[in-house]
Every structure is written in structure tokens, then in C-alpha cells.
Design a protein around this motif. Structure first.
Motif, mmCIF file in Angstrom:
data_model
loop_
_atom_site.group_PDB
_atom_site.id
_atom_site.type_symbol
_atom_site.label_atom_id
_atom_site.label_comp_id
_atom_site.label_asym_id
_atom_site.label_seq_id
_atom_site.Cartn_x
_atom_site.Cartn_y
_atom_site.Cartn_z
ATOM 1 N N THR A 209 0.820 -1.159 0.006
ATOM 2 C CA THR A 209 -0.121 -0.024 -0.059
ATOM 3 C C THR A 209 0.854 1.124 -0.044
ATOM 4 O OG1 THR A 209 -0.112 0.026 2.589
ATOM 5 C CG2 THR A 209 -1.955 -1.176 1.208
ATOM 6 N N TRP A 210 2.203 1.372 0.114
ATOM 7 C CA TRP A 210 3.069 2.066 -0.033
ATOM 8 C C TRP A 210 3.230 2.812 -1.299
ATOM 9 C CZ3 TRP A 210 7.285 4.054 -2.816
ATOM 10 C CH2 TRP A 210 8.081 4.968 -2.243
ATOM 11 N N LYS A 211 3.074 4.148 -1.430
ATOM 12 C CA LYS A 211 3.045 4.883 -2.635
ATOM 13 C C LYS A 211 3.886 6.084 -2.601
ATOM 14 C CE LYS A 211 -0.726 7.516 -5.158
ATOM 15 N NZ LYS A 211 -2.243 7.786 -4.987
ATOM 16 N N ASP A 212 4.643 6.302 -3.471
ATOM 17 C CA ASP A 212 5.535 7.399 -3.910
ATOM 18 C C ASP A 212 4.879 8.731 -3.934
ATOM 19 O OD1 ASP A 212 8.029 8.904 -3.919
ATOM 20 O OD2 ASP A 212 8.450 8.142 -5.897
ATOM 21 N N GLN A 213 4.240 9.304 -2.906
ATOM 22 C CA GLN A 213 3.609 10.454 -3.034
ATOM 23 C C GLN A 213 3.207 11.025 -1.869
ATOM 24 O OE1 GLN A 213 1.616 11.880 -5.879
ATOM 25 N NE2 GLN A 213 1.715 13.488 -4.434
ATOM 26 N N VAL A 214 3.665 12.370 -1.626
ATOM 27 C CA VAL A 214 3.638 13.100 -0.124
ATOM 28 C C VAL A 214 2.570 14.325 -0.525
ATOM 29 C CG1 VAL A 214 6.038 12.768 0.253
ATOM 30 C CG2 VAL A 214 5.301 14.915 -1.067
ATOM 31 N N THR A 215 2.080 14.539 0.620
ATOM 32 C CA THR A 215 1.197 15.778 0.879
ATOM 33 C C THR A 215 1.519 16.804 1.653
ATOM 34 O OG1 THR A 215 -0.157 14.735 2.856
ATOM 35 C CG2 THR A 215 -0.820 13.842 0.764
ATOM 36 N N ARG A 216 0.988 17.753 1.836
ATOM 37 C CA ARG A 216 1.370 18.941 2.555
ATOM 38 C C ARG A 216 1.291 18.567 3.981
ATOM 39 N NH1 ARG A 216 -3.946 22.999 2.329
ATOM 40 N NH2 ARG A 216 -5.588 21.646 3.324
ATOM 41 N N ASP A 217 0.866 17.643 4.296
ATOM 42 C CA ASP A 217 0.788 16.927 5.875
ATOM 43 C C ASP A 217 2.166 16.539 6.256
ATOM 44 O OD1 ASP A 217 -1.750 17.784 6.207
ATOM 45 O OD2 ASP A 217 -2.456 15.878 5.829
ATOM 46 N N ARG A 218 3.084 15.922 5.411
ATOM 47 C CA ARG A 218 4.474 15.713 5.713
ATOM 48 C C ARG A 218 5.470 16.361 5.696
ATOM 49 N NH1 ARG A 218 6.927 10.672 5.602
ATOM 50 N NH2 ARG A 218 5.103 9.656 4.689
ATOM 51 N N ASP A 219 6.172 16.606 6.912
ATOM 52 C CA ASP A 219 7.185 17.381 7.163
ATOM 53 C C ASP A 219 8.385 16.910 6.263
ATOM 54 O OD1 ASP A 219 9.317 19.257 7.696
ATOM 55 O OD2 ASP A 219 8.805 19.321 9.783
ATOM 56 N N ARG A 220 8.765 17.444 4.965
ATOM 57 C CA ARG A 220 9.717 16.765 4.143
ATOM 58 C C ARG A 220 10.936 16.687 4.694
ATOM 59 N NH1 ARG A 220 5.733 19.042 1.008
ATOM 60 N NH2 ARG A 220 4.987 17.821 -0.658
ATOM 61 N N ALA A 221 11.358 17.911 5.544
ATOM 62 C CA ALA A 221 12.680 17.904 6.043
ATOM 63 C C ALA A 221 12.735 17.018 7.384
ATOM 64 C CB ALA A 221 12.807 19.191 6.506
ATOM 65 N N ALA A 222 11.814 16.985 8.002
ATOM 66 C CA ALA A 222 11.914 16.044 9.405
ATOM 67 C C ALA A 222 11.430 14.490 9.228
ATOM 68 C CB ALA A 222 10.952 16.771 10.364
ATOM 69 N N ALA A 223 10.566 14.460 8.138
ATOM 70 C CA ALA A 223 9.959 12.968 7.726
ATOM 71 C C ALA A 223 10.021 12.693 6.375
ATOM 72 C CB ALA A 223 8.735 12.924 8.450
ATOM 73 N N LEU A 392 -15.917 9.295 3.217
ATOM 74 C CA LEU A 392 -15.030 8.795 2.355
ATOM 75 C C LEU A 392 -14.433 10.033 1.659
ATOM 76 C CD1 LEU A 392 -12.832 6.954 1.045
ATOM 77 C CD2 LEU A 392 -14.672 6.035 -0.462
ATOM 78 N N GLY A 393 -13.177 10.530 1.870
ATOM 79 C CA GLY A 393 -12.702 11.825 1.078
ATOM 80 C C GLY A 393 -11.777 11.194 0.084
ATOM 81 N N ASP A 394 -12.236 11.375 -1.220
ATOM 82 C CA ASP A 394 -11.123 10.588 -2.427
ATOM 83 C C ASP A 394 -10.202 11.696 -3.158
ATOM 84 O OD1 ASP A 394 -10.271 9.545 -4.440
ATOM 85 O OD2 ASP A 394 -12.154 8.790 -5.145
ATOM 86 N N ARG A 395 -9.253 11.826 -2.118
ATOM 87 C CA ARG A 395 -8.187 12.999 -2.577
ATOM 88 C C ARG A 395 -7.549 12.369 -3.734
ATOM 89 N NH1 ARG A 395 -9.913 17.496 -0.636
ATOM 90 N NH2 ARG A 395 -7.735 18.336 -0.843
ATOM 91 N N GLU A 396 -7.610 11.155 -3.785
ATOM 92 C CA GLU A 396 -6.671 10.396 -4.712
ATOM 93 C C GLU A 396 -7.287 10.717 -6.122
ATOM 94 O OE1 GLU A 396 -4.696 5.890 -5.360
ATOM 95 O OE2 GLU A 396 -6.903 6.039 -4.997
ATOM 96 N N LYS A 397 -8.596 10.969 -6.124
ATOM 97 C CA LYS A 397 -9.131 11.384 -7.488
ATOM 98 C C LYS A 397 -9.098 12.856 -7.755
ATOM 99 C CE LYS A 397 -13.627 11.365 -9.819
ATOM 100 N NZ LYS A 397 -15.059 10.965 -9.782
ATOM 101 N N CYS A 398 -9.167 13.717 -6.836
ATOM 102 C CA CYS A 398 -9.165 15.165 -7.116
ATOM 103 C C CYS A 398 -7.780 15.654 -6.989
ATOM 104 C CB CYS A 398 -10.114 15.820 -6.169
ATOM 105 S SG CYS A 398 -9.615 15.777 -4.546
ATOM 106 N N ARG A 399 -6.921 14.985 -6.296
ATOM 107 C CA ARG A 399 -5.675 15.601 -5.920
ATOM 108 C C ARG A 399 -4.440 14.707 -6.476
ATOM 109 N NH1 ARG A 399 -5.074 21.026 -5.829
ATOM 110 N NH2 ARG A 399 -6.259 21.790 -4.063
ATOM 111 N N GLY A 400 -4.837 13.411 -6.896
ATOM 112 C CA GLY A 400 -3.748 12.433 -6.951
ATOM 113 C C GLY A 400 -3.101 11.885 -5.867
ATOM 114 N N THR A 401 -3.659 12.342 -4.818
ATOM 115 C CA THR A 401 -2.679 11.820 -3.365
ATOM 116 C C THR A 401 -3.387 10.479 -2.805
ATOM 117 O OG1 THR A 401 -4.250 13.289 -2.125
ATOM 118 C CG2 THR A 401 -2.109 14.113 -3.006
ATOM 119 N N TYR A 402 -4.257 10.440 -2.025
ATOM 120 C CA TYR A 402 -4.802 9.399 -1.076
ATOM 121 C C TYR A 402 -6.341 9.692 -0.423
ATOM 122 C CZ TYR A 402 0.413 8.700 -0.307
ATOM 123 O OH TYR A 402 1.628 8.471 -0.150
#
Length: 430
Positions: A209-223, A392-402
Motif C-alpha cells: 500500500t506504499w505509494k511514492d506520493q507526499v502531501t502537505r501534511d508531511r514535513d519533508r525535512a523532518a520526515a 470517504l474523501g477521495d483525494r486520490e481522484k481530485c488531487r492524485g494523493t490518497y
């Protein structure tokens, strides 16, 4: 209350009465048609002048005014106290239960008692305790069997009033067959190490279920986005929490006929893995009411607390906001849940992260693929119209995330597995 008002009256008016009586040492007495003057000075035997009479009566009348006002005030206060007492008298015991489970506590509601043995309805304006966040609120519905939405945590509480609260214990739900403990040892909750087969199945679930996709909720520097290596899997055996969840699942299952079935990637992506297939077969998920395995990222210490006490809806949105309302958020992708995971700074799991694999009964789901969803409209479908059980919020469809899954009753969730893992840096791309 009336006694307190009477004591207050005596405290305030006795000094005035005493001074008023003292002022009447010089007074006029009427005996038949003969008027005589009595004075503190025995040498005074003459009839006083008319001006003196006027002054004396005026002074006495002025002294009596406070006493008269106090008497009127006391009469009004006594009438109000009696009216309030009659209106609020006859305290019956009210039961407040979160939808899908029996009585958890009792609160005292004072209201007018009808002279019949039928179920009573309390007057509005009284407060009850929410079984989700334990906060007091004023119910909008007071008829037995009707639900009220807690304004603090948005849990739905069922309100009913009976002359007496039954002490009969609620029925116990059957425990999963693969538990190592029975009710006597799993009453308060235990974390049991899982088998190697289940550990490999959950490792496959995280990997697939791992996906090479990040959202704004991820702190890219710390995580930064990493791969995940499972270190340990513990199964949560908590009979009390399981009873609440199982009863809620059964209730939703009865109301989910004809609802649209949803399949989470936590199941669909591991069906071709032998360990994953055996794991799903053992779990016995109720697909008819959309019971799913979903991820929730946290830290090892908090994971144990959630297993013991369930999720706290009062803290909803404290980590990453409430795009779809103040509920508990779950993901079907490990890389999404990892955005909210944290490491323990000390202890046996220092430097490691935790992810809960939870059973979540989603029931009839409110689907939305809007970039900016109308949260008020979503909440109405859950709490006002009450024909939806989750979002069920389909952010995968509208934003390409999850895709995100949100429930608003903590009894729709059972945190079954605690996955302790470490982040493994991804190899550099060529």
C-alpha cells in the motif's frame, strides 16, 4: 432553597426592625377616642405641637419603608423558589448511551414527574453527559430512542428516560477465536506478540500500500518518505473495548442494507500473498457493513494508550486539521499514515515509529471527491439526517494523493494491531 431565603431575610431585616421599634419609644397611642403622649422623658406631660406630631409620624413611616420592602421582596422570592422547586422536582434517573451500545453511565435529570408509570420525557434545557468525550451538553431531542449530537466531539448519544435504571449488564460479544486470552485476563486489555505469519502479512500490507506520493501534511525535512521495516507486531486484546465495537458494528450492519460496498487497499493488495490471504481469512471482516482494515499513524507510547482507552474525539484535528469534520482519520496507504507517525524519544522503542492497524466499521459512507468539500453538508448527512455513518474523501481522484476515511464515533473503531517499525531510507535513484 426556601430556608436559605428565610435566613437571608432574617439577617437583613432584624436590624431594621430593631431600630424601627426603638424609634417608637416616642409614639402616639389611640385608646378609644382619647390620645395620649408617651415619652422617654417622664417630665413631658403636655400635648406636643402639631409640627412635632407630623415630624414624628414622618420619621416612623420612613423607618418602616425598608421593612415593608423586605417583606415584599421575601414574598416574591418565596413564590419564585416554590415555582422552581415544583418545576424541577421529582428527579428521575436518565440514561445516556452512545448509539450502538448500552448504558454506560447515569446522570440525574430533575423534571416534572407524571403520575403514570410510563416512560417519562424530561423538559429541554437540562444537561446530559456525552459518552464520547464525557462533557456535559444540552440535548436537543428528549424523547426516548432519539439521538443527540455532542457539540464538543460530535458523537451521537441516544437519550432515554425511565423511572429506574436497570442494573442488568449488557450482553457480551463473542471474542475473536484467535485471541490468546479469555475475558478474565483480557478485561482491561493486553498487548500480545503476534506470530511470524501475521508479522509477514502486515509487512506485505505496508509494502504493497506504499505509494511514492507526499502531501502537505508531511514535513519533508523532518520526515522524508522512506520504506518501512516491521520490527514487532502486537495484537490488542481488550474485551471491554471489543464489546463496544462489536455492538456498534452489529447495529450499523442492520442499517447498511443496500449501501455501496467499498474495498480498501489494505485488503485488495494482499490477496495474492499467502500470508496476507490467511490473515484476511482469519479476521472475518464483515464486508456487508464496510468493515475495513485501515492505518492510523502515531508513536509507540500513544499507540498503547489508544489501545487501552480508544480514540479521543475531543482531540480530533489537533495534528493535521479537520478537512472532513472533527472525526478520527484513517488511511488505506501506509505512506499516508506514516505522515502522522512519530518516534519515541526514550524507552524500549526509542527511535521507532508506530502504526495502528484498526478495524473500522464504515457502514453507509458519504463519498466526496471535492477539492474543498462542504464540511457543514457532510456533517448534516452524518448527524442531522443520520443516513450516513462515515465519510470517504477521495483525494486520490481530485488531487492524485490518497483516499481518507473518517468516522465520528470512537466505537466504530477497534485498534487491533500495533505495528512497530523503523524508517529505512530509500536507495538513491539513478
Amino acid at each position: 432553597m426556601v430556608c436559605r431565603a428565610f435566613l437571608l431575610f432574617l439577617t437583613l431585616c432584624l436590624p431594621t426592625v430593631r431600630s424601627w421599634n426603638d424609634g417608637w419609644d416616642n409614639t402616639y397611642s389611640n385608646v378609644g377616642s382619647t390620645y395620649s403622649w408617651s415619652s422617654s422623658d417622664p417630665t413631658t406631660t403636655t400635648w406636643p405641637p402639631a409640627d412635632d406630631l407630623k415630624d414624628q409620624f414622618g420619621s416612623s413611616l420612613s423607618s418602616a419603608i425598608p421593612f415593608i420592602c423586605l417583606m415584599i421582596g421575601f414574598a416574591v422570592l418565596s413564590s419564585c423558589c416554590v415555582a422552581v422547586y415544583r418545576m424541577n422536582g421529582g428527579g428521575e434517573t436518565a440514561r445516556v448511551v452512545t448509539v450502538g451500545r448500552p448504558v454506560q453511565c447515569t446522570v440525574q435529570i430533575h423534571h416534572e414527574v407524571a403520575r403514570t408509570p410510563a416512560v417519562q420525557r424530561p423538559s429541554r434545557g437540562k444537561t446530559i453527559e456525552c459518552q464520547g468525550c464525557r462533557k456535559m451538553f444540552t440535548p436537543s431531542q428528549s424523547a426516548p430512542g432519539q439521538t443527540n449530537t455532542c457539540p464538543s466531539c460530535t458523537a451521537m448519544d441516544e437519550f432515554s428516560v425511565t423511572p429506574e435504571v436497570s442494573s442488568k449488564a449488557p450482553p457480551e460479544a463473542p471474542l475473536p477465536s484467535y485471541w490468546a486470552n479469555d475475558r478474565s485476563t483480557a478485561k482491561t486489555g493486553r498487548l500480545v506478540p503476534e506470530s511470524e505469519e501475521v508479522t509477514r502479512a502486515l509487512q506485505a500490507m505496508l509494502d504493497r500500500t506504499w505509494k511514492d506520493q507526499v502531501t502537505r501534511d508531511r514535513d519533508r525535512a523532518a520526515a522524508p518518505l522512506c520504506n518501512f521495516q516491521v520490527v514487532q507486531v502486537q495484537r490488542n486484546e481488550n474485551a471491554s473495548k471489543w464489546d463496544h465495537y462489536a455492538r456498534t458494528r452489529d447495529m450499523i450492519s442492520k442499517k447498511s442494507d443496500g449501501c455501496r460496498r467499498q474495498i480498501a487497499k489494505t485488503s485488495s493488495e494482499i490477496t495474492d500473498d499467502p500470508n496476507g490471504l490467511a490473515f484476511l481469512a482469519r479476521s472475518g471482516l464483515d464486508v456487508g457493513c464496510n468493515e475495513l482494515y485501515l492505518f492510523h499513524g502515531t508513536n509507540p507510547s500513544a499507540a498503547r494508550a489508544i489501545c487501552d482507552n480508544s480514540f479521543q474525539l475531543s482531540k480530533a484535528g489537533s495534528n493535521a486539521g479537520t478537512l472532513y469534520g472533527p472525526g478520527v482519520y484513517f488511511a488505506e496507504a501506509s505512506s499516508k499514515a506514516d505522515e502522522y507517525a512519530e518516534e519515541d524519544a526514550e524507552g524500549i522503542f526509542a527511535g521507532l515509529y508506530a502504526m495502528l492497524v484498526c478495524r473500522v466499521v464504515c457502514g453507509n459512507m458519504r463519498y466526496t471527491d471535492e477539492v474543498k468539500p462542504d464540511r457543514d453538508n457532510l456533517m448534516k448527512s452524518i448527524f442531522q439526517h443520520r443516513y450516513k455513518h462515515s465519510v470517504l474523501g477521495d483525494r486520490e481522484k481530485c488531487r492524485g494523493t490518497y483516499r481518507e476515511f473518517v468516522v465520528f464515533d470512537r466505537n466504530q473503531v477497534y485498534p487491533e494491531f500495533v505495528v512497530i517499525y523503523r524508517r529505512v531510507p530509500r536507495p538513491p535513484t539513478e
